[in-house]
Design an enzyme around this catalytic site. Structure first.
Site, PDB file in Angstrom:
ATOM      1  NE  ARG A 154      18.634 -12.797  42.030  1.00 17.77           N
ATOM      2  CZ  ARG A 154      18.424 -13.623  43.050  1.00 17.77           C
ATOM      3  NH1 ARG A 154      18.276 -13.140  44.278  1.00 17.77           N
ATOM      4  NH2 ARG A 154      18.353 -14.917  42.844  1.00 17.77           N
TER       5      ARG A 154
ATOM      6  CB  SER B  24      27.016 -11.636  38.495  1.00 18.12           C
ATOM      7  OG  SER B  24      26.044 -12.112  39.422  1.00 18.12           O
TER       8      SER B  24
ATOM      9  CE  LYS C 182      14.913 -14.578  41.264  1.00 14.94           C
ATOM     10  NZ  LYS C 182      15.474 -14.293  39.922  1.00 14.94           N
TER      11      LYS C 182
ATOM     12  CE  LYS D 123      18.972 -19.255  37.925  1.00 17.10           C
ATOM     13  NZ  LYS D 123      18.363 -18.301  37.004  1.00 17.10           N
TER      14      LYS D 123
ATOM     15  CE  LYS E 275      22.650 -18.355  36.741  1.00  8.29           C
ATOM     16  NZ  LYS E 275      21.437 -17.742  36.310  1.00  8.29           N
TER      17      LYS E 275
ATOM     18  CE1 TYR F 267      27.520 -11.274  33.092  1.00 12.61           C
ATOM     19  CE2 TYR F 267      28.264 -12.779  34.818  1.00 12.61           C
ATOM     20  CZ  TYR F 267      27.237 -12.185  34.100  1.00 12.61           C
ATOM     21  OH  TYR F 267      25.937 -12.519  34.375  1.00 12.61           O
TER      22      TYR F 267
ATOM     23  CD  GLU G 124      15.157 -29.875  38.162  1.00 10.73           C
ATOM     24  OE1 GLU G 124      14.806 -29.823  36.966  1.00 10.73           O
ATOM     25  OE2 GLU G 124      14.496 -29.349  39.076  1.00 10.73           O
TER      26      GLU G 124
HETATM   27  C1  PBG Z   1      17.333 -15.189  36.185  1.00  9.39           C
HETATM   28  C2  PBG Z   1      18.789 -15.319  35.972  1.00  9.39           C
HETATM   29  C3  PBG Z   1      19.725 -15.089  36.974  1.00  9.39           C
HETATM   30  C4  PBG Z   1      20.971 -15.270  36.403  1.00  9.39           C
HETATM   31  C5  PBG Z   1      20.785 -15.603  35.048  1.00  9.39           C
HETATM   32  N1  PBG Z   1      19.403 -15.645  34.806  1.00  9.39           N
HETATM   33  C6  PBG Z   1      19.549 -14.640  38.369  1.00  9.39           C
HETATM   34  C7  PBG Z   1      18.556 -15.267  39.238  1.00  9.39           C
HETATM   35  O1  PBG Z   1      18.182 -16.434  39.064  1.00  9.39           O
HETATM   36  O2  PBG Z   1      18.122 -14.569  40.140  1.00  9.39           O
HETATM   37  C8  PBG Z   1      22.244 -15.106  37.172  1.00  9.39           C
HETATM   38  C9  PBG Z   1      23.468 -14.855  36.397  1.00  9.39           C
HETATM   39  C10 PBG Z   1      24.585 -14.272  37.178  1.00  9.39           C
HETATM   40  O3  PBG Z   1      24.554 -14.118  38.416  1.00  9.39           O
HETATM   41  O4  PBG Z   1      25.578 -13.915  36.524  1.00  9.39           O
HETATM   42  N2  PBG Z   1      16.473 -15.784  35.334  1.00  9.39           N
END
Ligand code: PBG
Length: 332
Positions: A212, A282, A225, A202, A256, A321, A241
Site C-alpha cells: 500500500r 510485500s 477491507k 484473498k 494470497k 518481489y 471462493e
Molecule cells: C489490492 C492489492 C493488494 C495487493 C495486491 N493487490 C493490497 C490490498 O488488498 O490492500 C497486495 C500485494 C502485496 O502486499 O504485495 N487490490
C-alpha cells in the site's frame, strides 16, 4: 506407506551425498515458476525506492520496460504491473482506471514494444490504486464497498487493460461475480485468449502494508477491507471462493498471502486440480529482508526455502518481489 524397519530402512542413506540428494529431490524450482510484480510511476528515468520494501523501487515506464527485458533474460515468464497513480488523478469513483492512456495502459504498451511476445503481462484489476479512499471498489455513504456497482467498473477496467495488450487480467478486488462478468466482456470484445488469474482466496491480511505504500494507497485508506477480503481463520470458505471463480471462467486461481496459507494451496490443488498460484506478498518479502538484516539467517537460503515450499504445496508458480534474485540463483 510401507517401510521396512531399521536397519533395513535407513532414511539417511539417500541423504549421504550431494548427488544422491539431488537425485531424490521431489520438488524443483525454476525461473519459469516466477512472476515478478513491478510498481509503475510517472516520469522518465525515475527510480523511487520504496522504504518499507528494501531493494524494491517504483520505476517510470522506461525503467519498467528495462526490468521486463531483464525478466526475459532471466527466464522469468511473466511480470505483474501495479500503478502508483498520481494523487491528483485519484477520485471517489476511481475513473482513472478506465482511462486507456493511464499509467497502467502506457506501461503495458511499453513492455510489449520492448519485449514483444517474449513475456506475459499480468495486470491488476481493482480500484485501490485509483480511488481517493484507498478501497478496491466504489463506496456508499457509510464507506461500504458496493459489490455490483464495483463489478460494472471492474469489467470496463479489465477490457481497457486487455485492449492495451494485457495477457492476464488478475482481479484482486474480491467482489462476488466479477470473474463471470469479466469473462463475458472479454469474449464479447474480441479477447477470447486473455487469461483470468483470479485472486480467488484473498485474505484481509496484515502483510499488505508495504504494497500500500508502494502504490500510494496506504495513507488514504480509512478502515479495513474485511467486508470483502477473507477472514484468515477460514479454509472451507476459500474452497468455495475458488470453486466459484473456476466455474465463472478463471483460468488459474491465486491464494494470497502465501506462506501462512499453504494449507489452502494444498487443498485447492488436491480438490480442483487447476493451476494454483501463490502471492508471496510485500510483508512476506519485507520480513525475509528484515530477518536477514537482523542476522536470523542467510537471505538467499531463507528465500529459496520459502519459494520451494509453495511448489511442494502444489503451486504452479509464485508472485514474488524476489523473482529476479531467485532467478539469478537458479540460473547459477
Ligand atoms: C489490492 C492489492 C493488494 C495487493 C495486491 N493487490 C493490497 C490490498 O488488498 O490492500 C497486495 C500485494 C502485496 O502486499 O504485495 N487490490
Amino acid at each position: 506407506m510401507t517401510n521396512a524397519s531399521y536397519p533395513a530402512t535407513r532414511m539417511r542413506r539417500t541423504r549421504a551425498h550431494d548427488w544422491s540428494r539431488r537425485m531424490h529431490r521431489e520438488t524443483v524450482l525454476t525461473p519459469a515458476d516466477l512472476i515478478w510484480p513491478l510498481f509503475v510511476t510517472e516520469g522518465t528515468g525515475v527510480e523511487e525506492p520504496v522504504a518499507s520494501l528494501p531493494g524494491v523501487s517504483r520505476w517510470s515506464i522506461d525503467g519498467i520496460a528495462k526490468r521486463a527485458r531483464e525478466a526475459v533474460e532471466l527466464g522469468i515468464p511473466c511480470i505483474a504491473l501495479f500503478p502508483n497513480t498520481p494523487q491528483g488523478k485519484r477520485s471517489d469513483d476511481g475513473a482513472e482506471a478506465l482511462n486507456p492512456d493511464n499509467l497502467m495502459c502506457r506501461a503495458i504498451k511499453a513492455v510489449r514494444d520492448a519485449c514483444g511476445g517474449d513475456i506475459g503481462i499480468l495486470t491488476d484489476v481493482a480500484l485501490d490504486p485509483y480511488t481517493s479512499h484507498g478501497q478496491d471498489g466504489l463506496i456508499d455513504a457509510n464507506g461500504y464497498v458496493l459489490n455490483d456497482d464495483t463489478v460494472a467498473v471492474l469489467v470496463d477496467q479489465a477490457v481497457t487493460q486487455a485492449e492495451a495488450g494485457a495477457d492476464i487480467v488478475a482481479p484482486s478486488d474480491m467482489m462476488d461475480g466479477r470473474v463471470k462478468a469479466i469473462r463475458m466482456a472479454l469474449e464479447m470484445n474480441g479477447h477470447p485468449n486473455v487469461q483470468i488469474m483470479s485472486y480467488a482466496a484473498k485474505y484481509a491480511s496484515a502483510f499488505y502494508g508495504p504494497f500500500r505504500d508502494a502504490v500510494g494507497s496506504g495513507g488514504l485508506l480509512k478502515g479495513d477491507k474485511k467486508s470483502y477480503q477473507m477472514d484468515p481463520a477460514n479454509g472451507d470458505e476459500a474452497l468455495r471462493e475458488i470453486a466459484l471463480d473456476i466455474a465463472e471462467g478463471a483460468d488459474s486461481i491465486m491464494v494470497k498471502p502465501g506462506l501462512a496459507y499453504l494449507d489452502v494451496i494444498w487443498r485447492a490443488k488436491q480438490q480442483f486440480g487447476v493451476p494454483v498460484f501463490a502471492y508471496q506478498v510485500s510483508g512476506e518479502y519485507a520480513l525475509i529482508e528484515a530477518g536477514a538484516a537482523a542476522g536470523v539467517g542467510d537471505r538467499e537460503a531463507l528465500l529459496m526455502e520459502k519459494l520451494v515450499a509453495f511448489k511442494r504445496a502444489g503451486c504452479s508458480g509464485v508472485l514474488t518481489y524476489h523473482a529476479p534474485l531467485a532467478a539469478r540463483l537458479l540460473n547459477g
